[in-house]
Motif scaffolding. Structure first.
Motif: not given
Length: 213
Positions: A33-40, A75-82, A112-114, A132-137
């Motif tokens: 959610c909130k992609p603009e906040i997360r982006k900036n 996202f990739e770092e977050y996915w893999n971070d223990q 691409k994202f899964f 998916l499209e909104r979150d990964t913006k």
């Protein structure tokens, strides 16, 4: 140390499930959610979510959470971070586990994202393309160890603060005023930090979000 020199992003948190943000396990994370906040947003900035004025909710001007961003991951770092494996949803687990927000895996080969089975997936567990499209913006995950998550015990913000910091309606607002930030920090510091109370929608059964409302 609490920072008054960054930007504060404020928005109305209409669905407080403990998913976005996810306040469990000592870290408050905003990964969907909130992609603009997360982006900036940058490290040191603040994000706050206030309640809705909707008559069914009646939480207007209440502070559901506040977080000062202490770390940012992709996202990739977050996915893999223990540290954040426990935030991957377990759909036959507790509500905390079902509402895990570590839901996006980036495939380097396919570029691409899964999306894994989660609150943001379709009822059958398949990918919800709208979410998916909104979150990964916004390709950043905001992480905080300096946060206040009030949930169902959300306090009413003082009038002099709510006029400045509470966003009305959709979208978000940005505040960058050191004097007013000092006032906000002084007020929020009167509360114990961390996870204070459960999400106010934990009283309901687990729900999926279809991305439309």
């Amino acid at each position: 140390m609490l920072n008054n020199k960054g930007t504060l992003y404020s928005y109305v948190l209409t669905r407080d499930y403990g998913f976005a943000p996810n306040p469990f396990g000592g870290y408050c994370t905003l990964a969907t959610c909130k992609p603009e906040i997360r982006k900036n947003a940058s490290v040191g900035d603040w994000v706050i979510g206030t309640g809705s004025n909707n008559q069914k909710v009646k939480m207007g001007n209440k502070l559901l959470y506040a977080m000062q961003v202490t770390e940012i991951l992709g996202f990739e770092e977050y996915w893999n971070d223990q540290r954040f494996q426990y935030k991957k949803p377990i759909m036959n687990g507790s509500k905390k586990q079902k509402y895990g927000d570590n839901i996006y895996r980036f495939d380097q080969q396919e570029q691409k994202f899964f999306q894994i089975d989660s609150h943001h997936s379709l009822p059958n567990g398949q990918v919800n393309l709208m979410n998916l499209e909104r979150d990964t913006k916004g390709k950043k995950v905001l992480i905080s160890t300096l946060f206040w998550y009030f949930g169902e015990e959300a306090p009413q913000m003082p009038v002099e603060l709510s006029e400045e910091f509470v966003k009305k309606g959709v979208g978000h607002k940005k505040i960058k005023n050191e004097l007013r930030m000092n006032d906000f920090i002084e007020w929020i510091s009167t509360f114990e930090s961390g996870y204070i109370a459960r999400p106010w929608l934990f009283k309901k059964e687990f729900e999926r979000y279809d991305g439309r409302t």
